[in-house]
Design a protein around this motif. Structure first.
Motif, PDB file in Angstrom:
ATOM      1  N   PRO A  49       0.703  -1.033   0.069  1.00 26.71           N
ATOM      2  CA  PRO A  49       0.053   0.053   0.027  1.00 26.71           C
ATOM      3  C   PRO A  49       0.894   1.391  -0.023  1.00 26.71           C
ATOM      4  N   ALA A  50       2.078   1.162   0.860  1.00 32.16           N
ATOM      5  CA  ALA A  50       2.754   2.597   0.710  1.00 32.16           C
ATOM      6  C   ALA A  50       3.363   2.766  -0.479  1.00 32.16           C
ATOM      7  N   ALA A  51       3.803   1.679  -1.200  1.00 28.39           N
ATOM      8  CA  ALA A  51       4.272   1.978  -2.487  1.00 28.39           C
ATOM      9  C   ALA A  51       3.269   2.369  -3.712  1.00 28.39           C
ATOM     10  N   PHE A  52       1.806   1.867  -3.445  1.00 27.65           N
ATOM     11  CA  PHE A  52       0.919   2.048  -4.353  1.00 27.65           C
ATOM     12  C   PHE A  52       0.520   3.704  -4.200  1.00 27.65           C
ATOM     13  N   ILE A  53       0.581   4.150  -2.796  1.00 24.35           N
ATOM     14  CA  ILE A  53       0.181   5.359  -2.248  1.00 24.35           C
ATOM     15  C   ILE A  53       1.239   6.606  -3.052  1.00 24.35           C
ATOM     16  N   ALA A  58       2.623  10.552  -6.639  1.00 20.59           N
ATOM     17  CA  ALA A  58       3.574  11.325  -7.493  1.00 20.59           C
ATOM     18  C   ALA A  58       3.251  11.150  -8.905  1.00 20.59           C
ATOM     19  N   TYR A  59       2.702  10.354  -9.457  1.00 16.86           N
ATOM     20  CA  TYR A  59       2.435  10.240 -10.877  1.00 16.86           C
ATOM     21  C   TYR A  59       0.907  10.360 -11.309  1.00 16.86           C
ATOM     22  N   ILE A  60      -0.001  10.192 -10.652  1.00 18.18           N
ATOM     23  CA  ILE A  60      -1.404  10.075 -11.006  1.00 18.18           C
ATOM     24  C   ILE A  60      -2.292  11.275 -10.488  1.00 18.18           C
ATOM     25  N   SER A  61      -1.947  11.904  -9.332  1.00 16.10           N
ATOM     26  CA  SER A  61      -3.012  12.690  -8.484  1.00 16.10           C
ATOM     27  C   SER A  61      -2.939  14.044  -9.325  1.00 16.10           C
ATOM     28  N   PRO A  62      -4.135  14.489  -9.419  1.00 17.17           N
ATOM     29  CA  PRO A  62      -4.263  15.928 -10.282  1.00 17.17           C
ATOM     30  C   PRO A  62      -3.264  16.997  -9.936  1.00 17.17           C
ATOM     31  N   GLY A  63      -2.998  17.129  -8.765  1.00 13.24           N
ATOM     32  CA  GLY A  63      -2.248  18.271  -8.140  1.00 13.24           C
ATOM     33  C   GLY A  63      -0.590  17.937  -8.217  1.00 13.24           C
ATOM     34  N   SER A  64      -0.303  16.722  -8.916  1.00 11.70           N
ATOM     35  CA  SER A  64       1.199  16.193  -9.011  1.00 11.70           C
ATOM     36  C   SER A  64       1.787  17.073  -9.622  1.00 11.70           C
ATOM     37  N   PRO A  65       3.065  17.703  -9.588  1.00 12.11           N
ATOM     38  CA  PRO A  65       3.908  18.399 -10.583  1.00 12.11           C
ATOM     39  C   PRO A  65       4.375  17.478 -11.360  1.00 12.11           C
ATOM     40  N   SER A  66       4.594  16.198 -11.320  1.00 10.11           N
ATOM     41  CA  SER A  66       5.170  15.425 -12.107  1.00 10.11           C
ATOM     42  C   SER A  66       4.101  14.142 -12.899  1.00 10.11           C
ATOM     43  N   ARG A  67       2.922  14.680 -12.948  1.00  9.24           N
ATOM     44  CA  ARG A  67       1.780  13.880 -13.340  1.00  9.24           C
ATOM     45  C   ARG A  67       2.292  13.176 -14.896  1.00  9.24           C
ATOM     46  N   SER A  68       2.001  11.905 -14.906  1.00  8.83           N
ATOM     47  CA  SER A  68       2.193  11.271 -16.090  1.00  8.83           C
ATOM     48  C   SER A  68       1.349  11.411 -17.045  1.00  8.83           C
ATOM     49  N   GLY A  69       1.263  10.992 -18.378  1.00 10.25           N
ATOM     50  CA  GLY A  69       0.313  11.233 -19.503  1.00 10.25           C
ATOM     51  C   GLY A  69      -0.497  10.036 -19.101  1.00 10.25           C
ATOM     52  N   HIS A  70      -1.489  10.025 -20.219  1.00  6.25           N
ATOM     53  CA  HIS A  70      -2.703   9.497 -19.967  1.00  6.25           C
ATOM     54  C   HIS A  70      -2.265   7.803 -20.012  1.00  6.25           C
ATOM     55  N   PHE A  71      -1.617   7.472 -20.527  1.00  7.73           N
ATOM     56  CA  PHE A  71      -1.159   6.139 -20.979  1.00  7.73           C
ATOM     57  C   PHE A  71      -0.546   5.380 -20.059  1.00  7.73           C
ATOM     58  N   ILE A  72       0.413   6.254 -19.135  1.00  4.21           N
ATOM     59  CA  ILE A  72       1.306   5.959 -18.276  1.00  4.21           C
ATOM     60  C   ILE A  72       0.225   5.589 -16.861  1.00  4.21           C
ATOM     61  N   PHE A  74      -2.942   5.128 -16.740  1.00  6.26           N
ATOM     62  CA  PHE A  74      -3.490   3.935 -17.049  1.00  6.26           C
ATOM     63  C   PHE A  74      -3.231   2.521 -16.674  1.00  6.26           C
ATOM     64  N   ILE A  75      -1.826   2.496 -16.971  1.00  4.47           N
ATOM     65  CA  ILE A  75      -1.031   1.518 -16.651  1.00  4.47           C
ATOM     66  C   ILE A  75      -0.790   1.269 -15.277  1.00  4.47           C
ATOM     67  N   ILE A  76      -0.406   2.267 -14.657  1.00  5.07           N
ATOM     68  CA  ILE A  76      -0.216   2.180 -13.196  1.00  5.07           C
ATOM     69  C   ILE A  76      -1.341   2.040 -12.120  1.00  5.07           C
ATOM     70  N   GLU A  77      -2.713   2.591 -12.699  1.00  4.26           N
ATOM     71  CA  GLU A  77      -3.730   2.220 -12.313  1.00  4.26           C
ATOM     72  C   GLU A  77      -4.400   0.926 -12.415  1.00  4.26           C
ATOM     73  N   LEU A  78      -4.218   0.208 -13.512  1.00  9.80           N
ATOM     74  CA  LEU A  78      -4.613  -0.919 -13.885  1.00  9.80           C
ATOM     75  C   LEU A  78      -3.737  -2.170 -13.122  1.00  9.80           C
ATOM     76  N   THR A  79      -2.495  -1.708 -12.823  1.00 10.54           N
ATOM     77  CA  THR A  79      -1.637  -2.511 -12.143  1.00 10.54           C
ATOM     78  C   THR A  79      -2.107  -2.613 -10.632  1.00 10.54           C
ATOM     79  N   ILE A  80      -2.507  -1.475 -10.162  1.00 13.17           N
ATOM     80  CA  ILE A  80      -2.807  -1.413  -8.567  1.00 13.17           C
ATOM     81  C   ILE A  80      -4.488  -2.182  -8.537  1.00 13.17           C
ATOM     82  N   PHE A  81      -5.268  -1.771  -9.420  1.00 17.83           N
ATOM     83  CA  PHE A  81      -6.577  -2.292  -9.742  1.00 17.83           C
ATOM     84  C   PHE A  81      -6.643  -4.022  -9.760  1.00 17.83           C
ATOM     85  N   ILE A  82      -5.700  -4.557 -10.616  1.00 12.74           N
ATOM     86  CA  ILE A  82      -5.465  -5.927 -10.982  1.00 12.74           C
ATOM     87  C   ILE A  82      -4.840  -6.462  -9.664  1.00 12.74           C
TER      88      ILE A  82
END
Length: 121
Positions: A49-53, A58-72, A74-82
């Protein structure tokens, strides 16, 4: 009229999305500590959970300065959900895991479709 309805749908989906994030972390913590023995309970109940948080903030939250593109994202979120799906399916119920995964993927697709929709406007 269509834009107003789409904004309403995406707003509701954002609330559901936040609840899904909290449920996912709760699944890791609860099943990690209740269904695994030491040292796997520490790995699954705390480290995962700490790694996923960290990834989420760092890469998904809307306010993150290093927010990734849509595809990245999507992949990170799918990894967490799967990962949460596998824990639910293996340790509790396959039907519950499948229901969770269907809801998570539908929410994920709607979220990214909404992000692309708002980026174009």
């Amino acid at each position: 009229m269509l834009i107003k309805n789409m904004n309403y749908i995406f707003s509701i989906n954002s609330v559901l999305r936040f609840m899904l994030e909290l449920i996912s972390i709760t699944i890791f913590i609860w099943l990690g500590f209740s269904k695994f023995k030491f040292p796997f309970n520490i790995c699954i109940g705390i480290l995962l959970p700490a790694a996923f948080i960290f990834l989420w903030s760092a890469y998904i939250s809307p306010g993150s300065p290093s927010r990734s593109g849509h595809f990245i994202r999507f992949i990170i979120e799918l990894t967490i959900f799967i990962s949460a799906f596998f824990l639910l399916s293996l340790k509790l119920s396959l039907n519950l895991g499948i229901s969770y995964l269907i809801f998570a993927i539908a929410n994920n697709i709607l979220t990214h479709w909404g992000d692309i929709w708002f980026d174009k406007q």
